[in-house]
Each structure stands twice: as C-alpha cells, then as structure tokens.
Design a protein around this motif. Structure first.
Motif, PDB file in Angstrom:
ATOM      1  N   GLN A   1       0.848  -1.187   0.000  1.00  0.00           N
ATOM      2  CA  GLN A   1       0.000   0.000   0.000  1.00  0.00           C
ATOM      3  C   GLN A   1       0.884   1.236   0.000  1.00  0.00           C
ATOM      4  OE1 GLN A   1      -3.789  -0.078   1.634  1.00  0.00           O
ATOM      5  NE2 GLN A   1      -3.742  -1.667   0.091  1.00  0.00           N
ATOM      6  N   TRP A   2       0.982   1.866  -1.164  1.00  0.00           N
ATOM      7  CA  TRP A   2       1.731   3.131  -1.206  1.00  0.00           C
ATOM      8  C   TRP A   2       0.745   4.263  -1.076  1.00  0.00           C
ATOM      9  CZ3 TRP A   2       3.558   0.846  -6.326  1.00  0.00           C
ATOM     10  CH2 TRP A   2       4.613  -0.063  -6.098  1.00  0.00           C
ATOM     11  N   GLY A   3       0.935   5.146  -0.151  1.00  0.00           N
ATOM     12  CA  GLY A   3      -0.007   6.260   0.006  1.00  0.00           C
ATOM     13  C   GLY A   3       0.719   7.560   0.295  1.00  0.00           C
ATOM     14  N   CYS A   4       0.236   8.626  -0.332  1.00  0.00           N
ATOM     15  CA  CYS A   4       0.824   9.953  -0.086  1.00  0.00           C
ATOM     16  C   CYS A   4       0.388  10.439   1.296  1.00  0.00           C
ATOM     17  CB  CYS A   4       0.368  10.923  -1.155  1.00  0.00           C
ATOM     18  SG  CYS A   4       0.726  12.635  -0.759  1.00  0.00           S
ATOM     19  N   LEU A   5       1.297  11.028   1.997  1.00  0.00           N
ATOM     20  CA  LEU A   5       1.037  11.524   3.337  1.00  0.00           C
ATOM     21  C   LEU A   5      -0.050  12.596   3.325  1.00  0.00           C
ATOM     22  CD1 LEU A   5       2.130  11.641   6.313  1.00  0.00           C
ATOM     23  CD2 LEU A   5       3.538  13.528   5.537  1.00  0.00           C
ATOM     24  N   PHE A   6      -0.082  13.381   2.245  1.00  0.00           N
ATOM     25  CA  PHE A   6      -0.998  14.514   2.217  1.00  0.00           C
ATOM     26  C   PHE A   6      -2.359  14.181   1.624  1.00  0.00           C
ATOM     27  CE2 PHE A   6       3.147  16.445   2.613  1.00  0.00           C
ATOM     28  CZ  PHE A   6       2.912  17.356   3.630  1.00  0.00           C
ATOM     29  N   CYS A   7      -2.359  13.484   0.465  1.00  0.00           N
ATOM     30  CA  CYS A   7      -3.650  13.279  -0.190  1.00  0.00           C
ATOM     31  C   CYS A   7      -4.101  11.830  -0.137  1.00  0.00           C
ATOM     32  CB  CYS A   7      -3.596  13.756  -1.641  1.00  0.00           C
ATOM     33  SG  CYS A   7      -2.522  12.736  -2.659  1.00  0.00           S
ATOM     34  N   GLY A   8      -3.241  10.955   0.296  1.00  0.00           N
ATOM     35  CA  GLY A   8      -3.643   9.564   0.432  1.00  0.00           C
ATOM     36  C   GLY A   8      -3.619   8.788  -0.872  1.00  0.00           C
ATOM     37  N   ARG A   9      -3.285   9.478  -1.981  1.00  0.00           N
ATOM     38  CA  ARG A   9      -3.289   8.765  -3.256  1.00  0.00           C
ATOM     39  C   ARG A   9      -2.102   7.819  -3.366  1.00  0.00           C
ATOM     40  NH1 ARG A   9      -5.455  13.795  -5.884  1.00  0.00           N
ATOM     41  NH2 ARG A   9      -3.547  14.586  -5.006  1.00  0.00           N
ATOM     42  N   VAL A  10      -2.277   6.840  -4.235  1.00  0.00           N
ATOM     43  CA  VAL A  10      -1.194   5.872  -4.439  1.00  0.00           C
ATOM     44  C   VAL A  10      -0.038   6.538  -5.169  1.00  0.00           C
ATOM     45  CG1 VAL A  10      -0.588   3.696  -5.535  1.00  0.00           C
ATOM     46  CG2 VAL A  10      -2.869   4.037  -4.585  1.00  0.00           C
ATOM     47  N   CYS A  11       1.162   6.237  -4.755  1.00  0.00           N
ATOM     48  CA  CYS A  11       2.325   6.740  -5.466  1.00  0.00           C
ATOM     49  C   CYS A  11       3.464   5.764  -5.211  1.00  0.00           C
ATOM     50  CB  CYS A  11       2.693   8.128  -4.972  1.00  0.00           C
ATOM     51  SG  CYS A  11       3.910   8.919  -6.017  1.00  0.00           S
ATOM     52  N   CYS A  12       4.082   5.258  -6.285  1.00  0.00           N
ATOM     53  CA  CYS A  12       5.120   4.256  -6.101  1.00  0.00           C
ATOM     54  C   CYS A  12       6.415   4.917  -5.631  1.00  0.00           C
ATOM     55  CB  CYS A  12       5.342   3.474  -7.395  1.00  0.00           C
ATOM     56  SG  CYS A  12       6.252   4.428  -8.613  1.00  0.00           S
ATOM     57  N   PRO A  13       7.318   4.169  -5.058  1.00  0.00           N
ATOM     58  CA  PRO A  13       8.545   4.759  -4.507  1.00  0.00           C
ATOM     59  C   PRO A  13       9.363   5.501  -5.574  1.00  0.00           C
ATOM     60  CG  PRO A  13       8.315   2.475  -3.800  1.00  0.00           C
ATOM     61  CD  PRO A  13       7.231   2.725  -4.794  1.00  0.00           C
ATOM     62  N   ARG A  14       9.241   5.081  -6.817  1.00  0.00           N
ATOM     63  CA  ARG A  14      10.028   5.726  -7.869  1.00  0.00           C
ATOM     64  C   ARG A  14       9.515   7.158  -8.115  1.00  0.00           C
ATOM     65  NH1 ARG A  14      10.335   5.519 -13.445  1.00  0.00           N
ATOM     66  NH2 ARG A  14       8.308   4.495 -13.535  1.00  0.00           N
ATOM     67  N   CYS A  15       8.219   7.339  -8.050  1.00  0.00           N
ATOM     68  CA  CYS A  15       7.635   8.655  -8.321  1.00  0.00           C
ATOM     69  C   CYS A  15       7.578   9.520  -7.061  1.00  0.00           C
ATOM     70  CB  CYS A  15       6.222   8.516  -8.867  1.00  0.00           C
ATOM     71  SG  CYS A  15       6.173   7.723 -10.464  1.00  0.00           S
ATOM     72  N   ALA A  16       7.614   8.907  -5.916  1.00  0.00           N
ATOM     73  CA  ALA A  16       7.380   9.650  -4.678  1.00  0.00           C
ATOM     74  C   ALA A  16       8.573  10.534  -4.334  1.00  0.00           C
ATOM     75  CB  ALA A  16       7.112   8.696  -3.533  1.00  0.00           C
ATOM     76  N   TYR A  17       8.276  11.567  -3.633  1.00  0.00           N
ATOM     77  CA  TYR A  17       9.301  12.420  -3.049  1.00  0.00           C
ATOM     78  C   TYR A  17       9.331  11.992  -1.596  1.00  0.00           C
ATOM     79  CZ  TYR A  17      11.031  16.794  -0.917  1.00  0.00           C
ATOM     80  OH  TYR A  17      11.708  17.729  -0.190  1.00  0.00           O
ATOM     81  N   SER A  18      10.513  11.671  -1.078  1.00  0.00           N
ATOM     82  CA  SER A  18      10.560  11.098   0.265  1.00  0.00           C
ATOM     83  C   SER A  18      11.458  11.885   1.201  1.00  0.00           C
ATOM     84  CB  SER A  18      11.046   9.648   0.197  1.00  0.00           C
ATOM     85  OG  SER A  18      10.247   8.924  -0.697  1.00  0.00           O
TER      86      SER A  18
END
Ligand SMILES: Cc1ncc(C[n+]2csc(CCOP(=O)(O)OP(=O)(O)O)c2C)c(N)n1
Ligand code: SF4
Ligand SMILES: [Mg+2]
Lengths: 405, 421
Positions: free
Chosen positions: B370-387
């Motif tokens: 389960q990949w989820g954005c901290l702010f909007c909850g949408r799915v985002c894979c580790p490659r696209c995410a800003y961490s």
C-alpha cells in the motif's frame, strides 16, 4: 499673534490636528490617547474642522483606513496607545513600506500582560523597527510644536515616511500645562499643502500600490526606505530650525542641558527630562558637573550627534522606559552602545530601566543615579550591574550576564 | 427607499456582446492558473462597471498573480495592503475621495470603489473589518471571490469550505472524511447588516448576465454593496480547467449555490432551476469530494444534500416562494469530534487496479503493497514519490506543496490521473 492656553498633552495634540486640517482621521479609543480623538471629534462636530473622521472598529482598521486614505492622496492623522499600537503593528509596516506620510500621536503606555494603563515606552519600542520616524516630546508644548513639524517632515519629498509623535501617557497626555498656540493661519502656512506624487485617485495615471515583490527587487525597495530614513535627520533639523525662526522655539534631533562642561550625564527621552533637569540644577549648585542629553529623535537615531555630545564625558547612564528582555539592556542603551562603539575613548555606560507601567521617577532616584555616575567617573570600582531596574522591590541585581561597560 | 428599490430592480446588464466592446481593464499575461474563475469574474465586474473604477485587493491568489513587480495586469488604480483589512482600507480611500472633492483637490466625479477579496479574507480573517465598514456605510462594492478555501497558501479550509471537502488542513483520511462542518451563511450575515444591496452570483451561461446585472445594481446602490461570487478553483477542487463554467452551473442547478439578491432588505431569487438536480452530480464532478464515493463515507453526501435542501427551502421562504418551515439544523459535530473509524482502511484502495494491486499513476503496481501519499492519500510508487525524511509524498503533492519538479514518467500520466478523480 499667539495665544497662551492651558491644555493637556492630548488636547494640545487635538489642537494641532485641528490647525493641520488633515483630510482624513481614522481612530479607535484607548487610554491614555482617547482624549485626542474625542477632542478632535468635537471640533468636527462643531464645524471647526472639515476632516472626514472614520470611527473604525479597531486599531488595525484605523491604520488600514489611514493607509487607504494616504495612498488615495489625502493628508492623514491618527492617535493611539499601547494595545492599539500593538494591534496596528502589521499595518505600520505597510504605511512605511508604501512610503505614506501618515502622522500619528502616540500617548505611550505599558503593554499587557499584566494589563496596565499607565505610561512607559514599551508600546513605541515595540514598533521601533517598523520604518516609522519616532519623535519624543517632553511636554504639551512640544507635543503641539512637534505635530506641526511632523507633517512637514513626513511629507518632505526626500523622506515620505510616516511619523509617530510620542509623549508619555498620563504624565504628558493628561497633565494640564500652559502652552503657546499659534494662529490658525500661521500654523497652516507653516505646515503647507500636501502634494502627493502618485495619488491612487489620479484616474488618468493609474498606479498599482502594494504589488507582490519577489527576491529580485525586494532588497532594493527596502534599501530605498533606508535611504529615505537617512535623509530624515537633515529634514528634522531643517524643519525644527524653520519653526524656531518663525515662532521662537527651536528644535533639533536632541536637546543638551548643561552638557558643555559636564563629566557625567543621563541620556533619556520624554517627560522624565523635566525631573532630571531639576535635579541637575541642584547638583550644579553642589559643584557636580552633571548634564542631560534628551533624545528627540529615536528613529532615526542621531548616532553621530550623540557620540559627539557624549564623547568627552566620563560616565553616562541611560534611562530606559522600556525593557528589552533578553538583550544586554533597554533599547536606548543598546543603541547608545552602538553609537559610541566607534569612539577610541568612551565614557563608562550604565543602564537603568525605570518608570514601567507608570511608576514615578522621583528626584531622589535620579540623584542616586548621578551619585553612581560620579563614583564611576572617579574611577571607583564598579560594584553594581551595568543594567538594572531603578526603584524595584528587590536588591539591585544584574539584568543580564553581559559584563561591565 | 421604495423608489430606490424599484430603480435598482429595473437595472439590467447590457448584453454580453455589448459588454465585449468595452476595453478590458485587466490585461492578459497575469499568472492566475489556466481556467481560474477569478480573472473571468474580475473582467466581467470591470466590464459591467460604468463609473471609473478604483480597486482594493486583499492578499489572495488574485493579488499575487496579477502584480508581480515590476509588472501589473491592472489598467485601473489598484491598492493592496494586507489580507484582512481590505474593507478598512477602502473606507479610507472612499473617505479621502469625499474629503478631497470637498476641498476641490480632485474633480467631482463618481468613482466605483471595488474590493476583491477571497473567501478567507472575507468569511474569516477580514470579517470584522468588513462588518465595520458596512455598518459605517461607506460607498463601495465588496466582491468576495469565493473558491471555498485558502488557495493562495495551498488549499487550506476556510469557513466557506463545505462539509466533506478535502483541503490540506481538513484532509480526507482513513478516519476523518474531509471537513466536518458545513459552511457559514456569510451572505445572510452580510444581509443582516441591512445594507442596500447584497447578492449571490456565479459565472453561469444560464442566466448569462446574472453577474454583470448584479454588478450594475450593486454600484447603483446608495451605500455599501456586497457580491458573493462563486469562483471554482480547478487546482483546489480538482477538476479539469475547462470545466470552470460547467461546475458553476452545476452548483446553481443543484441549489448548492442559488442565485439571489437582497435589495433594501427584500430577498429575491434571480434564477430558479427548472429541475433541482441532486447535489451528488456536483460533488462527483470534483476531486475534493472523491473520498465521499466510498461506501463508508456516502452518508456525508446525504448530509450535504440535507444541508442544501434546508438552505434552499429557507431561501424559498425568505423570497416568498414557499411557506416558512421550522428550520431544523442537521446535527453538527462537537469541536474535537472524531468519527468512528471507517472500515476497511482506505489509503490506496480507490486506485486499485483490477487485480487488486495498488497502482501508481505511472503505471507501476505492486500487489499487496500500500503506497499512500502523506498529504492526499493517493497511491504513489517509490520511484515517483518524493521522500523527505523517510515520508512518502506523491509527486503531485510534492509539486504543489514543495515546488519539486515531477518525474517525467508522471507528466504523461497526469492527465489520466486528474480525469480519473
Ligand atoms: C495575517 C495573515 N495571515 C495569513 C496570511 C497568509 N495568507 C495569504 S493569502 C491567504 C489565503 C487566501 O485565501 P482566500 O482569501 O480565500 O483567497 P484565495 O487565494 O483563495 O483566492 C493566507 C492564509 C497573511 N497574508 N496574512
Ligand atoms: S489556485 Fe485556484 S484560485 Fe488560485 S489561481 Fe489557481 S485556479 Fe485560481
Ligand atoms: Mg479562497
């Protein structure tokens, strides 16, 4: 032709405002400045002045309306104190940043908490970095004279900055004093007409006031504000001189009293100068070379003049009517240190915080300060803190860990 | 007063064709987002005004986007002071105008003083200043550009934000389904000041000149006037920039945003939808309500419908179209109220592909993770995410909130993503 009248400092301010005839005044009541606007509102109600009075719902709105009116191209004045000035804080920077020559009478007062309605300089000191010129009057006569001059200083094309005319809450605002009032026509002629350079209401040349300025230009705009403030000392002197030539009372950036041959002196602002001058007269009869330097302009601080006046002395005490908790001393003291910092030989410098929340400054308190200065001047060992509270229910103790002067 | 009422009611906007012949007083080249309603509204207001205009602008999207120094989009005198003081500022300008005229320092001519402020600057932080200026009776038109949140600072809730909306300070989470409160009835509050003209309006093809007619009427009023203008924000509400007008019309047709006016105290509907549409149609068109489609949050949609019905009925009663009913408020959450935890937990479910795998807009999927954005909850894979600091922030939030450029893989997926919401 002049008139001799008995007025409080507040009434003197209102009288000056009536003669200045600003197009707009927006104000909100707060002790001890309320009487300025009450008196002025009566002048308006009686048809003695045709100003648009905006009795707003807060001081934030008072200064906001002043900003709007001044940008529109009007001459604008107001008055406040304490929490009112604090509530205006955000808007003060807009007035100076937009280079609007608003003139405000400030009957200075302590800040909450604890709530206290009496005089000290905490409110004005809280806005010392807001880009306003700050002039401090000693008595009702000076309140009146300085307001007339303030309009010319603020509107001077090389300055175009707002001005606060500060005077001590209650001591000056509410004490009835004898003062000399000019004829309306004379006062008006001295003040002159305001010619705004870029009024918002000039429909033929639309201007954008208050845009978003990013890092590429913000610094230059702030720098221009500093340049304007750098012009202020010359203009304050010039206007004070013109006033003196016309009406016999001369004003500059500071007032020296028995300073010529003095060895010790107090540096202070506002009404306390009266008490201190009285003490100095007495000390002089006892053969003590005591003097006083009273600052009239605190912003801009006349650093060079202060340094020149105090350089030959042996010891100087600052009377600060506000504390700056966490700094090495009161706001006036830290500025004095900076002003004298360049001198190869400096007098000993100490600081006393006094008069908070309206506490009286008595002649014996002042004498105590001078006798310490005399000891310091004689090179006697320093046994007390550099900065301390004058008259407090505790043994004097250091206000800060910063070492001796 | 009756005469004044009749005069105002008789005023009509010229046709759009005629208005289009007037010079545009807000130039192009400003930095408002494509599709932003604010510039459309402002241009229409300026086109409709007949007297010369002086604009006072509160801090907001409109202010920052139109005056980036050394440029300005304004061809009229314009003044910005702060966020919460536009009404006090216009009080000063208007008083100066009177005083300077009286002393013969400026020509005697009418000027339309127009304030533009956001809902934040009006419903919230500027309400006191506005109330004071209305009570004092300065002659100005206050236009609230109501995009139902603080957009300039990145979509935070205001008291104009409706129940259930996702904002960055009322995020839709696993437990809390967006904002928990209904909006404030600001137009009613303004009307309670008994000023000559108050209206609510929107950018609608039907009726086409509701906004411009109301501007004309407001500027004719002898005293303060107020327009609450519905101002869809595609960035904050999450819809396609081309849909601004469609969303406005939907808000009107569902009676979520009825068009009405209050002239000298008399309430009047200026448009009645032929058939009142279910509010769900309007909700479903916006990404900010996307989480309400989940079965466990559907009840919020029903609550919104209850609120809308209630306000519509009370408006019908106020405008004399229906008998007044007992006005029963739906239950309000107590401060600090936390809804029951919604089951099952929802972070990435809504974006799951057919196989039940969480799918990032770039196409990557990972069953069971389960990949989820901290702010909007949408799915985002580790490659696209800003961490930053080990947190997961989806590429779009990273761009919106931190100004981080999005990975190229996403750029093409972006459109798909928006339309899926
Ligand atoms: C006293 C103060 N607090 C906060 C801010 C930060 N701020 C600037 S604009 C804004 C939100 C504006 O929202 P709104 O009025 O709805 O206008 P929008 O940008 O949505 O059109 C905020 C919070 C500020 N400028 N001043
Ligand atoms: S964020 Fe919204 S309100 Fe702001 S400019 Fe963009 S579309 Fe307009
Ligand atoms: Mg908004």
């Amino acid at each position: 032709m002049t008139r001799v009248v008995a007025l409080t400092g507040n009434q003197a301010a209102a009288e000056a405002m009536r003669q200045i005839r600003p197009e707009v005044c927006a104000a909100y009541p707060i002790t001890p400045s309320t009487q300025v606007m009450e008196t002025f509102a009566q002048f308006v109600a009686d048809g003695r002045v045709d100003t648009e009075l905006i009795p707003v719902e807060s001081e934030h709105s008072a200064m906001s309306a002043c900003v709007g009116a001044a940008a529109a191209g009007a001459r604008v004045m107001t008055a406040t104190s304490s929490q009112g000035l604090a509530l205006m804080h955000e808007v003060l920077y807009v007035a100076s940043g937009l280079r609007l020559p608003v003139v405000m009478a400030v009957a200075t007062r302590a800040l909450s908490a604890p709530i206290n309605i009496h005089g000290d300089h905490s409110d004005a000191m809280g806005s010392r970095d807001a880009g306003w010129i700050q002039l401090y009057a000693e008595d009702a006569q000076e309140v009146y004279d300085t307001l007339l001059q303030a309009v010319r200083i603020a509107e001077h094309p090389q300055v175009l900055l707002p001005v606060m005319v500060c005077f001590d809450g209650f001591t000056t605002s509410h004490t009835i004093e004898r003062l000399v009032i000019l004829e309306d026509a004379e006062a008006r002629a001295f003040v002159g007409e305001y010619q705004p350079a870029h009024p918002l209401l000039d429909l033929k040349r639309p201007v954008t006031y208050g845009p978003l300025v990013l890092p590429d230009y913000y610094t230059e705009i702030k720098r221009q504000q500093r340049e304007a403030m750098d012009h202020a000392p010359g203009v304050i002197r010039e206007v004070g001189k013109a006033f003196g030539e016309r009406f016999g009372r001369f004003y500059g950036l500071l007032e020296a009293f028995h300073l010529q041959d003095a060895e010790v002196a107090l540096l202070l602002m506002g009404s306390a100068a009266g008490t201190v001058k009285g003490v100095v007269e007495g000390l002089r009869q006892e053969g003590i070379k005591a003097g006083v330097l009273r600052l009239r302009a605190f912003r801009p601080i006349p650093a060079r003049e202060v340094a020149a006046a105090l350089a030959p002395l042996k010891a100087v005490a600052v009377l600060d009517r506000a504390d700056s908790v966490g700094s090495p001393g009161g706001p006036l003291f830290t500025d004095l240190r900076a002003a004298l910092g360049e001198l190869p030989v400096r007098p000993r410098m100490v600081d006393y915080v006094y008069g908070l929340g309206g506490r009286d400054l008595l002649p014996e308190d002042v004498r105590r300060v001078y006798s310490r200065l005399v000891r310091l001047a004689a090179g006697e060992g320093e046994d007390e803190a550099v900065c301390q509270y004058l008259t407090v229910r505790e043994a004097p103790r250091p206000l800060s860990p910063v070492g001796g002067a | 007063m009756a005469a004044q009422k009749a005069t105002i009611a008789a005023i009509r906007s010229p046709s759009v064709k005629e208005l289009s012949l007037h010079p545009d007083l807000l130039s192009g080249g400003h930095r408002l987002c494509a599709g932003c309603a604010e510039s459309i509204i402002v241009r229409q207001v300026l086109l409709a005004a007949q007297a010369p205009v002086v604009v006072i602008n509160a801090t907001s999207c409109l202010e920052v986007a139109t005056t980036i120094y050394p440029y300005t989009a304004w061809r009229v005198p314009w003044l910005h002071s702060l966020f919460e003081n536009a009404a006090a500022t216009v009080s000063g300008v208007e008083a100066a105008w009177r005083a300077l005229q009286r002393r013969g320092k400026i020509p005697e001519e009418r000027i339309a003083f127009i304030v533009f402020a956001g809902d934040g600057g009006t419903y919230d932080i500027g309400l006191q200043s506005l109330s004071g200026a209305l009570e004092r009776g300065h002659r100005f038109l206050y236009v609230c550009l109501n995009n139902e949140a603080y957009m300039n600072t990145g979509i935070q809730r205001s008291s104009a934000t409706p129940l259930g909306a996702h904002t960055t300070t009322t995020p839709a989470g696993e437990v809390i389904p967006g904002k928990l409160q209904w909006r404030k009835d600001l137009t009613g509050i303004i009307a309670a000041h008994r000023i000559p003209y108050v209206a609510q309006t929107a950018l609608t093809p039907q009726p086409l000149t509701d906004l411009t007619t109301k501007v004309r009427r407001a500027l004719e009023a002898d005293g303060p006037s107020f327009l609450n203008v519905y101002s869809p924000c595609n960035r904050g509400w999450r819809f396609e920039p081309a849909d601004t007008i469609r969303i406005s019309q939907l808000a009107v047709e569902t009676c979520y945003w009825p068009l009405f006016e209050v002239v000298e105290g008399e309430w009047r509907l200026t448009y009645t939808p032929r058939e009142k549409k279910p509010v769900a149609q309007w909700l479903e068109a916006q990404g900010r309500f996307r989480h309400l489609l989940k079965p466990e949050h559907r009840h919020v949609m029903d609550e919104i419908q209850v609120w809308v019905d209630r306000e519509w009925e009370s408006l019908l009663a106020r405008t004399g179209r229906a008998a007044a009913k007992r006005d029963e408020a739906p239950p309000r959450p107590a401060p600090g109220h936390r809804p029951e935890r919604a089951e099952p937990p929802q972070t990435a479910r809504a974006a799951q592909g057919e196989g039940g795998a969480a799918r990032c807009p770039c196409g990557a999927s990972s069953p069971g993770v389960q990949w989820g954005c901290l702010f909007c909850g949408r799915v985002c894979c580790p490659r696209c995410a800003y961490s930053p600091e080990g947190l997961t922030v989806c590429a779009r939030c990273a761009r919106d909130l931190f100004g981080i450029a999005e990975p190229p893989a996403l750029a093409s997926a972006e459109r798909r993503w928006i339309s899926r919401e």
